[in-house]
Design an enzyme around this catalytic site. Structure first.
Site, PDB file in Angstrom:
ATOM      1  N   CYS A 168      -3.335   4.811  -3.165  1.00 58.66           N
ATOM      2  CA  CYS A 168      -4.517   4.734  -3.179  1.00 58.66           C
ATOM      3  C   CYS A 168      -5.300   4.958  -4.477  1.00 58.66           C
ATOM      4  O   CYS A 168      -6.320   4.340  -5.002  1.00 58.66           O
ATOM      5  CB  CYS A 168      -5.475   5.531  -2.259  1.00 58.66           C
ATOM      6  SG  CYS A 168      -5.388   7.153  -2.772  1.00 58.66           S
ATOM      7  N   GLU A 220      -7.380  -5.263  -0.864  1.00 54.15           N
ATOM      8  CA  GLU A 220      -6.268  -4.335  -1.219  1.00 54.15           C
ATOM      9  C   GLU A 220      -5.021  -4.853  -0.895  1.00 54.15           C
ATOM     10  O   GLU A 220      -4.753  -5.041   0.269  1.00 54.15           O
ATOM     11  CB  GLU A 220      -6.804  -2.907  -0.553  1.00 54.15           C
ATOM     12  CG  GLU A 220      -5.747  -2.027  -0.929  1.00 54.15           C
ATOM     13  CD  GLU A 220      -5.852  -0.526  -0.298  1.00 54.15           C
ATOM     14  OE1 GLU A 220      -6.024  -0.652   1.018  1.00 54.15           O
ATOM     15  OE2 GLU A 220      -5.750   0.362  -0.875  1.00 54.15           O
TER      16      GLU A 220
HETATM   17  P1  NAD Z   1      -4.011   3.013   8.379  1.00 53.93           P
HETATM   18  O1  NAD Z   1      -5.494   2.808   8.297  1.00 53.93           O
HETATM   19  O2  NAD Z   1      -3.260   1.994   8.857  1.00 53.93           O
HETATM   20  O3  NAD Z   1      -3.471   4.438   9.290  1.00 53.93           O
HETATM   21  C1  NAD Z   1      -4.052   5.644   8.797  1.00 53.93           C
HETATM   22  C2  NAD Z   1      -3.732   6.280  10.222  1.00 53.93           C
HETATM   23  O4  NAD Z   1      -4.778   5.731  11.099  1.00 53.93           O
HETATM   24  C3  NAD Z   1      -2.689   6.440  10.754  1.00 53.93           C
HETATM   25  O5  NAD Z   1      -2.496   7.881  11.121  1.00 53.93           O
HETATM   26  C4  NAD Z   1      -2.730   5.660  11.634  1.00 53.93           C
HETATM   27  O6  NAD Z   1      -1.971   5.967  13.059  1.00 53.93           O
HETATM   28  C5  NAD Z   1      -4.160   5.528  11.983  1.00 53.93           C
HETATM   29  N1  NAD Z   1      -4.634   4.288  12.795  1.00 53.93           N
HETATM   30  C6  NAD Z   1      -4.288   2.936  12.438  1.00 53.93           C
HETATM   31  N2  NAD Z   1      -4.837   2.178  13.051  1.00 53.93           N
HETATM   32  C7  NAD Z   1      -5.601   2.891  13.812  1.00 53.93           C
HETATM   33  C8  NAD Z   1      -6.657   2.352  14.809  1.00 53.93           C
HETATM   34  N3  NAD Z   1      -6.763   1.012  15.163  1.00 53.93           N
HETATM   35  N4  NAD Z   1      -7.702   3.324  15.496  1.00 53.93           N
HETATM   36  C9  NAD Z   1      -7.138   4.768  15.193  1.00 53.93           C
HETATM   37  N5  NAD Z   1      -6.428   5.129  14.276  1.00 53.93           N
HETATM   38  C10 NAD Z   1      -5.661   4.110  13.570  1.00 53.93           C
HETATM   39  O7  NAD Z   1      -3.671   3.394   6.681  1.00 53.93           O
HETATM   40  P2  NAD Z   1      -2.060   3.363   6.312  1.00 53.93           P
HETATM   41  O8  NAD Z   1      -1.394   1.994   6.203  1.00 53.93           O
HETATM   42  O9  NAD Z   1      -1.129   4.475   6.867  1.00 53.93           O
HETATM   43  O10 NAD Z   1      -2.244   3.800   4.934  1.00 53.93           O
HETATM   44  C11 NAD Z   1      -2.695   3.046   3.635  1.00 53.93           C
HETATM   45  C12 NAD Z   1      -3.975   2.993   3.361  1.00 53.93           C
HETATM   46  O11 NAD Z   1      -4.484   4.392   2.995  1.00 53.93           O
HETATM   47  C13 NAD Z   1      -4.563   2.091   2.322  1.00 53.93           C
HETATM   48  O12 NAD Z   1      -5.716   1.569   2.555  1.00 53.93           O
HETATM   49  C14 NAD Z   1      -4.716   3.162   1.155  1.00 53.93           C
HETATM   50  O13 NAD Z   1      -5.811   2.952   0.107  1.00 53.93           O
HETATM   51  C15 NAD Z   1      -5.411   4.293   2.014  1.00 53.93           C
HETATM   52  N6  NAD Z   1      -5.413   5.808   1.265  1.00 53.93           N
HETATM   53  C16 NAD Z   1      -6.303   6.054   0.956  1.00 53.93           C
HETATM   54  C17 NAD Z   1      -6.279   7.432   0.151  1.00 53.93           C
HETATM   55  C18 NAD Z   1      -7.579   7.793  -0.303  1.00 53.93           C
HETATM   56  O14 NAD Z   1      -7.796   9.249  -0.588  1.00 53.93           O
HETATM   57  N7  NAD Z   1      -8.804   7.381  -0.456  1.00 53.93           N
HETATM   58  C19 NAD Z   1      -5.123   8.027   0.096  1.00 53.93           C
HETATM   59  C20 NAD Z   1      -3.899   7.423   0.316  1.00 53.93           C
HETATM   60  C21 NAD Z   1      -3.978   6.440   1.209  1.00 53.93           C
END
Ligand code: NAD
Length: 499
Positions: free
Chosen positions: A281, A384
């Site tokens: 991120c 992104e």
């Molecule tokens: P994601 O949003 O797909 O998933 C994150 C979490 O949410 C997981 O535990 C997943 O099981 C859950 N989830 C997924 N879909 C869901 C839904 N429809 N309803 C409820 N929960 C749901 O993210 P990812 O692909 O695992 O991670 C990448 C993303 O995280 C990127 O956008 C990145 O920029 C972001 N990120 C942000 C930070 C920060 O500090 N701002 C840090 C790391 C990653």
């Protein structure tokens, strides 16, 4: 087929919902395990156990709680290689990068060893006649966290270490893509001395997340992941009366001033843009050179460096700069965005589309890409990408470069490269982004500062780790006390004044 579990009440517990997700090996495209996806009933069992265990944990004095954190640090160091290997196997990142993931989490655990100092309240002697006033920070109760795939060690530790140091019980719902390390961390916390039920891991997807959002006993929710899910969790969690902090996606710009050292800039961009296959991120995904002459020099320095990048499985050791992306869907999404960049008129200077690795043809590898002459209206600029794709947007002036970063909907991190202190100072003061680097490409704050973006990268008030975490995971109670010898008056009907 290896079947993973939940970690509930101090034991590995099989899933009972009948639903599972495949855990892939991103380097080979093979299924290496399956993870159970919890339903509301399984989540409720974990909450009941947490609620029973938490009061006794909150009553343990903070110094003893801190000692468990200290022991946990020792165990993380002892098992560092094992943790990094498990992490790389499911995530795909290189071993040194996986160790970095564990270490940046460990540093927050170290910060939490300071809990006795951080949890001290305030006291005013003689706030009124015979009256003393003091405040205390109390644990919330049962707390929960939902974490992304890209830092399966660091981000869970950023949440559970302060939550637990403050006297809470914590339920972790890690990413279903790489759930093994979070399970290992829960085991290690208990080996360090944590009572059963204080840290539990409930694996799952949206169903488990919705159960967390709707469970009355859960007091707070931390989320890190993509922005649409962050917005959803923030909205529903707040509507249900919980304390919520959600950290979302990013599009981090690096402004390159004409006076910057271009070798330093190119080296920084290679690491920040392509490290971890761009799945950070805080990755830099947009380079903004100021002036065409700066842009031409930048591209000339970048291209040979990009062409030398080594892409491969973590098992190849030091021969690899970055590994595969996490899933076939992530790879398809990145390749689609690259096609859109070409169609919408960006100049693809380095084309990694035909990248393939002998013996790993089914892995989710994406070769490095560099786009030049990207404009604000293109999808590769607006969205992104979360892959090894760097976009160069040429600005004619510093104000135009600053405006680009200011206008973008994301506001996680940014950087300026320059020798000009005035420009750097102006940038740091005016930019509407949460974490700023001056000649530092990935300005991730250390454990004793706080981490958090602005705009669509963050929903909530308090950042992760540092002093904010101890505020997020506690409630303040203020006590005004007077003992019988200090009571002079009878009943008072006007607003009490301390006089
Ligand atoms: P994601 O949003 O797909 O998933 C994150 C979490 O949410 C997981 O535990 C997943 O099981 C859950 N989830 C997924 N879909 C869901 C839904 N429809 N309803 C409820 N929960 C749901 O993210 P990812 O692909 O695992 O991670 C990448 C993303 O995280 C990127 O956008 C990145 O920029 C972001 N990120 C942000 C930070 C920060 O500090 N701002 C840090 C790391 C990653």
């Amino acid at each position: 087929m290896k079947e993973l579990t939940h970690y509930i009440g101090g034991a590995h517990v099989k899933g009972t919902s009948g639903r599972f997700a495949d855990v892939m090996n991103p380097a080979t495209g093979e299924v290496q395990a399956r993870v159970p996806l919890a339903n509301a009933e399984e989540l409720a069992q974990a909450v009941d156990i947490a609620a029973k265990a938490q009061p006794a944990w909150a009553a343990v004095n903070p110094q003893r709680r801190a000692r468990i954190m200290m022991a946990f640090v020792g165990l993380l160091n002892r098992d560092m290689d094992k943790l990094a290997e498990a992490l790389s196997r499911e995530h795909g990142k290189t071993l040194p990068d996986a160790k970095g993931d564990v270490i940046r989490g460990l540093e927050v655990v170290e910060y939490c060893i300071g809990a006795p100092q951080l949890l001290k309240g305030e006291y005013t002697d003689s706030a009124g006649p015979g009256i003393d006033m003091y405040s205390m920070k109390q644990a919330l109760g049962v707390t929960a966290g939902i974490t992304p795939f890209n830092f399966p060690a660091m981000i869970p530790m950023w949440m559970f270490a302060p939550a637990i140091a403050c006297g809470n019980a914590f339920i972790l719902k890690p990413s279903e893509r790489d759930p093994s390390v979070p399970l290992m961390l829960a085991e290690l916390m208990e080996e360090a001395g944590l009572p059963k039920g204080i840290l539990q891991v409930v694996n799952g997807d949206k169903e488990a997340v919705d159960a967390i959002l709707d469970h009355d006993v859960i007091q707070s929710i931390g989320f890190v992941g993509s922005t649409p899910i962050a917005e959803y969790i923030y909205g529903r969690g707040c509507a249900n009366g919980k304390r919520v902090q959600c950290f979302g996606g990013a599009k981090n710009h690096m402004i390159i001033m004409p006076d910057a050292d271009m070798d330093q800039v190119a080296d920084a961009l290679i690491g920040a843009g392509y490290g971890a296959a761009g799945e950070r991120c805080m990755a830099i995904s947009v380079a903004v050179p100021v002036g065409d002459e700066t842009a031409d020099r930048l591209i000339a320095k970048l291209v040979p460096r990009i062409e030398k990048l080594k892409v491969g499985p973590y098992t190849a050791g030091n021969d690899v700069d970055y590994g595969p992306v996490v899933t076939a869907a992530a790879k398809a999404n990145i390749l689609n965005l690259i096609e859109s960049g070409i169609t919408q008129g960006a100049e693809l200077v380095v084309d990694g589309r035909d990248f393939s690795l002998q013996g790993y043809e089914d892995g989710y590898f994406v070769g490095p890409h560099l786009f030049d002459r990207v404009t604000k209206d293109m999808d590769i600029y607006k969205k992104e990408i979360f892959g090894p794709v760097l976009s160069c947007v040429r600005a004619q002036t510093y104000e135009e470069a600053l405006g680009l970063a200011m206008d973008h909907e994301y506001g996680n991190g940014t950087a300026i490269f320059t020798r000009d202190g005035d420009a750097a100072r102006d940038f740091a003061n005016r930019i509407n982004i949460g974490m700023v680097g001056v000649n530092v490409p990935i300005p991730v704050p250390l454990a004793y500062h706080t981490f958090g973006g602005w705009k669509k990268s963050m929903f909530g008030d308090l950042n992760q780790h540092g002093p904010d975490a101890f505020k997020f995971y506690t409630r303040t109670k203020t006590i005004t006390s007077r003992w019988p010898s200090g009571i002079k008056d009878g009943s008072a009907f006007s607003m009490p004044l301390m006089e």
